[in-house]
Motif scaffolding. Structure first.
Motif, PDB file in Angstrom:
ATOM      1  N   PRO A 238     -30.726  10.114  -2.100  1.00 29.40           N
ATOM      2  CA  PRO A 238     -30.360  11.025  -1.008  1.00 29.40           C
ATOM      3  C   PRO A 238     -31.500  11.259  -0.026  1.00 29.40           C
ATOM      4  O   PRO A 238     -31.272  11.314   1.193  1.00 29.40           O
ATOM      5  N   ALA A 239     -32.717  11.394  -0.529  1.00 27.04           N
ATOM      6  CA  ALA A 239     -33.855  11.630   0.359  1.00 27.04           C
ATOM      7  C   ALA A 239     -34.097  10.437   1.274  1.00 27.04           C
ATOM      8  O   ALA A 239     -34.384  10.602   2.470  1.00 27.04           O
ATOM      9  N   LEU A 240     -33.980   9.231   0.738  1.00 26.46           N
ATOM     10  CA  LEU A 240     -34.180   8.033   1.550  1.00 26.46           C
ATOM     11  C   LEU A 240     -33.081   7.892   2.592  1.00 26.46           C
ATOM     12  O   LEU A 240     -33.341   7.551   3.753  1.00 26.46           O
ATOM     13  N   GLN A 241     -31.842   8.147   2.178  1.00 22.58           N
ATOM     14  CA  GLN A 241     -30.730   8.018   3.112  1.00 22.58           C
ATOM     15  C   GLN A 241     -30.798   9.073   4.213  1.00 22.58           C
ATOM     16  O   GLN A 241     -30.405   8.806   5.355  1.00 22.58           O
ATOM     17  N   ALA A 242     -31.307  10.261   3.897  1.00 21.59           N
ATOM     18  CA  ALA A 242     -31.444  11.306   4.915  1.00 21.59           C
ATOM     19  C   ALA A 242     -32.565  10.969   5.883  1.00 21.59           C
ATOM     20  O   ALA A 242     -32.453  11.205   7.094  1.00 21.59           O
ATOM     21  N   ALA A 243     -33.659  10.406   5.357  1.00 17.64           N
ATOM     22  CA  ALA A 243     -34.805  10.098   6.206  1.00 17.64           C
ATOM     23  C   ALA A 243     -34.584   8.848   7.050  1.00 17.64           C
ATOM     24  O   ALA A 243     -35.087   8.757   8.178  1.00 17.64           O
TER      25      ALA A 243
ATOM     26  N   GLY B 154     -42.290  15.033  -6.316  1.00 20.24           N
ATOM     27  CA  GLY B 154     -42.387  13.650  -5.856  1.00 20.24           C
ATOM     28  C   GLY B 154     -41.430  13.353  -4.724  1.00 20.24           C
ATOM     29  O   GLY B 154     -41.799  12.699  -3.736  1.00 20.24           O
ATOM     30  N   LEU B 155     -40.203  13.831  -4.819  1.00 25.61           N
ATOM     31  CA  LEU B 155     -39.215  13.582  -3.777  1.00 25.61           C
ATOM     32  C   LEU B 155     -39.629  14.229  -2.456  1.00 25.61           C
ATOM     33  O   LEU B 155     -39.363  13.683  -1.378  1.00 25.61           O
ATOM     34  N   ALA B 156     -40.283  15.374  -2.536  1.00 23.32           N
ATOM     35  CA  ALA B 156     -40.741  16.049  -1.317  1.00 23.32           C
ATOM     36  C   ALA B 156     -41.818  15.247  -0.595  1.00 23.32           C
ATOM     37  O   ALA B 156     -42.044  15.460   0.606  1.00 23.32           O
ATOM     38  N   LEU B 157     -42.477  14.321  -1.298  1.00 23.50           N
ATOM     39  CA  LEU B 157     -43.538  13.528  -0.697  1.00 23.50           C
ATOM     40  C   LEU B 157     -43.033  12.224  -0.098  1.00 23.50           C
ATOM     41  O   LEU B 157     -43.815  11.487   0.524  1.00 23.50           O
ATOM     42  N   LEU B 158     -41.750  11.936  -0.246  1.00 25.61           N
ATOM     43  CA  LEU B 158     -41.215  10.684   0.296  1.00 25.61           C
ATOM     44  C   LEU B 158     -41.176  10.652   1.822  1.00 25.61           C
ATOM     45  O   LEU B 158     -41.560   9.644   2.429  1.00 25.61           O
ATOM     46  N   PRO B 159     -40.693  11.711   2.506  1.00 25.37           N
ATOM     47  CA  PRO B 159     -40.642  11.635   3.976  1.00 25.37           C
ATOM     48  C   PRO B 159     -41.978  11.312   4.634  1.00 25.37           C
ATOM     49  O   PRO B 159     -42.024  10.447   5.522  1.00 25.37           O
ATOM     50  N   PRO B 160     -43.098  11.951   4.233  1.00 25.92           N
ATOM     51  CA  PRO B 160     -44.365  11.557   4.876  1.00 25.92           C
ATOM     52  C   PRO B 160     -44.792  10.129   4.552  1.00 25.92           C
ATOM     53  O   PRO B 160     -45.460   9.477   5.363  1.00 25.92           O
ATOM     54  N   LEU B 161     -44.388   9.612   3.381  1.00 26.25           N
ATOM     55  CA  LEU B 161     -44.659   8.203   3.087  1.00 26.25           C
ATOM     56  C   LEU B 161     -43.875   7.310   4.040  1.00 26.25           C
ATOM     57  O   LEU B 161     -44.413   6.359   4.621  1.00 26.25           O
ATOM     58  N   LEU B 162     -42.603   7.621   4.226  1.00 25.13           N
ATOM     59  CA  LEU B 162     -41.763   6.798   5.103  1.00 25.13           C
ATOM     60  C   LEU B 162     -42.268   6.807   6.532  1.00 25.13           C
ATOM     61  O   LEU B 162     -42.103   5.825   7.268  1.00 25.13           O
TER      62      LEU B 162
END
Length: 213
Positions: A162-167, A133-141
């Motif tokens: 962390p994923a949101l803050q990195a993206a 699920g976390l790996a799918l966050l960047p393409p959503l953003l």
């Protein structure tokens, strides 16, 4: 009104409303997100609910990230505060109390695909499911160019910080308790905390162009 009556009163319990929302997936603000959800269904082989067209879609400025689609969500096929569930009823109330405009909102799940077998009770996502699920966050953003703040609901959703803050470096990312009655009924302070976080998030949104004070 009983909990059962509240569930029946939910907008997406009305077949006409549900059909209209499904048709609205073809609107410009929803087409990229509907395509994304369809792509996830193909890639994972699992059911993935769509975002609600009554919310902001690709124009959303506030992302509310829940944990996983609930077992009852296949009834509507949407991740939405209008679903006929007690959690959604809570969420409708909390978002309203916080003054979050639906045009600013996108509701999604940290693990966007169903992890429950048909008829099974809710369970926590496994480590591999969380990672997927976390790996799918960047393409959503990438589909949310106006996103200004994110709110993470529940302890598994907080893993996405962390994923949101990195993206999106510098974007405010807030955490709140999950709105499920399983949690909110155990402590009368939890609903107040949820509304406080959502109110803070709404206050972090920049004023829209042309808005008057």
């Amino acid at each position: 009104m009983t909990v059962f009556q509240k569930r029946l009163a939910a907008p997406l319990a009305d077949p006409a409303v549900l059909a209209a929302r499904r048709a609205a997936l073809a609107r410009p603000h929803m087409q990229p997100l509907a395509h994304f959800a369809g792509m996830l269904r193909e890639q994972t082989g699992r059911a993935v609910p769509d975002a609600d067209p009554a919310d902001g879609g690709t124009a959303a400025r506030l992302l509310l990230l829940l944990e996983t689609p609930g077992p009852s969500m296949p009834v509507t096929g949407f991740v939405s505060s209008d679903n006929p569930t007690p959690t959604s009823a809570n969420l409708r109330r909390f978002l309203g109390d916080a003054g979050v405009a639906r045009a600013d909102l996108l509701i999604w799940n940290t693990v966007p695909f169903f992890i429950h077998a048909p008829g099974a009770t809710n369970r926590s996502p496994r480590a591999a499911e969380c990672a997927a699920g976390l790996a799918l966050l960047p393409p959503l953003l990438d589909l949310l160019p106006q996103l200004a703040v994110a709110v993470l609901a529940g302890r598994f959703a907080r893993l996405a910080m962390p994923a949101l803050q990195a993206a999106r470096p510098g974007m405010p990312v807030l955490a709140m308790p999950h709105p499920s009655p399983v949690y909110t009924c155990t402590d009368p302070a939890l609903p107040r905390r949820i509304v406080a976080v959502l109110t803070e998030a709404a206050g972090l949104l920049p004023a829209r162009r042309g808005a008057t004070v």
